[in-house]
Design an enzyme around this catalytic site. Structure first.
Site, short mmCIF file in Angstrom:
data_model
loop_
_atom_site.label_atom_id
_atom_site.label_comp_id
_atom_site.label_asym_id
_atom_site.label_seq_id
_atom_site.Cartn_x
_atom_site.Cartn_y
_atom_site.Cartn_z
N GLY A 15 10.50 6.57 8.88
CA GLY A 15 11.48 6.46 7.80
C GLY A 15 11.62 7.75 7.01
O GLY A 15 10.62 8.43 6.75
N THR A 143 4.90 9.39 4.05
CA THR A 143 5.30 7.98 3.98
C THR A 143 5.41 7.54 2.53
O THR A 143 4.49 7.76 1.75
CB THR A 143 4.34 7.04 4.74
OG1 THR A 143 4.75 5.69 4.52
CG2 THR A 143 2.90 7.20 4.30
N ASP A 145 5.26 4.62 1.71
CA ASP A 145 4.34 3.48 1.59
C ASP A 145 2.98 3.88 1.05
O ASP A 145 2.21 3.04 0.60
CB ASP A 145 4.17 2.79 2.94
CG ASP A 145 5.44 2.11 3.42
OD1 ASP A 145 6.16 1.56 2.56
OD2 ASP A 145 5.72 2.12 4.62
N GLY A 190 7.41 -2.30 1.20
CA GLY A 190 5.97 -2.35 1.35
C GLY A 190 5.57 -3.54 2.20
O GLY A 190 5.55 -4.67 1.71
N ARG A 191 5.30 -3.28 3.49
CA ARG A 191 5.00 -4.39 4.40
C ARG A 191 3.61 -4.97 4.16
O ARG A 191 3.45 -6.17 3.99
CB ARG A 191 5.14 -3.91 5.85
CG ARG A 191 4.79 -4.97 6.88
CD ARG A 191 4.95 -4.47 8.30
NE ARG A 191 6.35 -4.42 8.69
CZ ARG A 191 7.06 -3.29 8.78
NH1 ARG A 191 6.48 -2.12 8.51
NH2 ARG A 191 8.32 -3.31 9.13
N GLU A 246 8.25 -6.64 -0.46
CA GLU A 246 8.91 -7.32 0.66
C GLU A 246 7.90 -7.97 1.61
O GLU A 246 8.22 -8.90 2.33
CB GLU A 246 9.76 -6.34 1.46
CG GLU A 246 8.94 -5.25 2.15
CD GLU A 246 9.77 -4.28 2.97
OE1 GLU A 246 11.00 -4.48 3.07
OE2 GLU A 246 9.20 -3.32 3.51
N GLN A 300 15.48 3.49 -2.43
CA GLN A 300 14.22 4.01 -2.98
C GLN A 300 13.63 5.12 -2.11
O GLN A 300 12.80 5.89 -2.57
CB GLN A 300 13.22 2.87 -3.12
CG GLN A 300 12.87 2.19 -1.82
CD GLN A 300 12.42 0.75 -2.01
OE1 GLN A 300 11.36 0.49 -2.53
NE2 GLN A 300 13.24 -0.19 -1.57
N ARG A 301 14.06 5.21 -0.84
CA ARG A 301 13.45 6.18 0.07
C ARG A 301 13.92 7.61 -0.19
O ARG A 301 13.14 8.55 -0.10
CB ARG A 301 13.76 5.81 1.53
CG ARG A 301 13.12 4.54 1.97
CD ARG A 301 12.89 4.48 3.45
NE ARG A 301 14.09 4.59 4.25
CZ ARG A 301 14.20 4.10 5.48
NH1 ARG A 301 13.20 3.44 6.02
NH2 ARG A 301 15.32 4.24 6.17
#
Length: 415
Positions: A15, A143, A145, A190-191, A246, A300-301
């Site tokens: 991403g 990342t 994340d 956020g997985r 998420e 947000q990315r």
């Protein structure tokens, strides 16, 4: 392998972020200075570009455009989500990579990405070693994340966290202005790791934040969630702001949003989304209040208009450090960030190296001790961790009131 002479290849994967191109600028700027590096290439769409023998000659680019990469969001060379099979299962791709590397005398390989990208980088490095091809391989972290193992934080995270905090502050001022109640549920990426959602606490630090914050590190109970929302509403004129990851899972480990998943990505991960609306429907049904669901999604990315100067500079430095390390003989490593303080207690970040295999497919999660006992907020430890990372402002220059992002020529390399 020290004193290797040959070309370098750089690729971007996974991403995009606000600062991945800043790392690219660091790699390119430093590589073009190095006497041992005979050519500098940028792969189109990461590892896919190498397999397809499609990459750009960075020496053809205007230095001013390379400088602008520092302030240009997304992946300027094009990204990919391509998973290499294990070489002992199918070595077709590896043989092709070796063929391309030999053809162009690639002796330095830099791959910029997150967990899965570091897995790709690690696999390529190990294969090249196994066949005796001398090539120094360094992974450059990236990342939003913030879940790469071994590093204090990851390039891209701080700017995304800053975007989230700013957006929630603005949502707070919007949602709480009326003389009637409203529950606002904001879904954040956020997985499996809640670093991004925790950034909502930065807005709370300024008094304009979410009332409740839920991270995937803690099992999510829908009934308890509704009761917590009800409790906040009773104390606050039926007004409540909630930040949710998420990737929230129930006690059985099932994603709460799984009912909206239509497919997996190429790495086999569930493509999540729609959780805010699911929870909004539950709250509306149970409590009968007005509810608004907001999904920050892709915004947000790459919100470079709110990029952290600290993030931009650290991303650039990581790319440059990767090149210097490789030229000095380092290989099979990933650049990591090591946090410390100066004599005045100010935040300091230092680049060091870690074995690639430690980062590949390993996730770093928010420490459970940073999450409140009821799982509905984060403590001051997170604020102390994140606040230094979001400092400063770094924006592209403006033309006609709009950002002037880098415009690369993207001249394909020829033998």
């Amino acid at each position: 392998m020290k004193n290797l002479v040959g070309a370098c290849m750089f690729g971007q994967s996974g991403g995009p972020t606000s600062v991945i191109n800043s790392s690219a600028a660091g790699v390119f700027t430093e590589a073009l200075k190095q006497g041992n590096i005979t050519a500098v290439y940028g792969a189109e769409h990461g590892i896919v570009g190498i397999l397809n023998e499609k990459f750009f000659d960075i020496s053809k680019e205007d230095p001013k455009e390379i400088e602008l990469l520092k302030y240009t969001p997304s992946s300027a060379l094009g990204s990919a989500r391509y998973k290499l099979k294990d070489a002992d299962v199918d070595d077709t791709d590896y043989k092709r990579i070796l063929e391309v590397f030999e053809k162009y005398n690639i002796r330095y390989f830099f791959y910029n990405g997150g967990n899965d990208s570091m897995d790709t980088c690690n696999k390529v490095s190990k294969y090249l070693q196994s066949v005796g091809y001398e090539c120094n391989v360094i992974g450059v972290p990236k990342t939003i994340d913030n879940d790469l193992f071994g590093t204090d934080h990851c390039p891209g995270y701080a700017s995304a966290a800053k975007y989230i905090a700013n957006t929630i502050m603005e949502c707070y001022l919007d949602a709480k202005v009326y003389n009637f109640g409203q529950v606002c549920i904001i879904e954040i990426m956020g997985r499996n790791a809640g670093w991004l959602t925790a950034a909502a606490a930065l807005a709370g630090y300024k008094g304009l934040g979410a009332d409740l914050i839920y991270l995937p590190e803690v099992p999510f109970d829908t009934d308890k969630f509704v009761e917590s929302v009800k409790s906040v509403c009773e104390k606050n004129d039926n007004k409540c702001i909630v930040a949710v990851s998420e990737g929230l899972k129930n006690a059985e480990g099932k994603y709460v949003a799984e009912c909206t998943v239509s497919q997996n990505d190429t790495f086999g991960h569930a493509q999540l989304g729609g959780l805010a609306q699911i929870l909004a429907n539950v709250v509306k049904e149970k409590l009968g209040v007005k509810v608004r669901a907001i999904e920050l999604s892709l915004m947000q990315r790459c919100g470079a208009h709110l990029a952290s100067k600290t993030d931009v500079e650290e991303a650039f430095n990581a790319g440059a450090f990767a090149v210097r390390s490789a030229v000095e003989g380092e290989t099979d490593k990933m650049v990591i960030f090591e946090r410390s303080s100066d004599e005045n207690g100010n935040y300091v970040c230092k680049n060091v190296l870690m074995p690639l295999e430690l980062a590949a497919n390993t996730e770093k999660k928010v420490p459970l001790e940073w999450i409140t006992q009821d799982g509905s907020y984060v403590g001051d430890e997170f604020i102390e961790y994140a606040l230094p990372l979001i400092q400063g402002d770094a924006k592209a220059p403006l033309e006609d009131g709009l950002p002037r992002f880098a415009q690369l020529k993207k001249v394909f390399a020829n033998v």
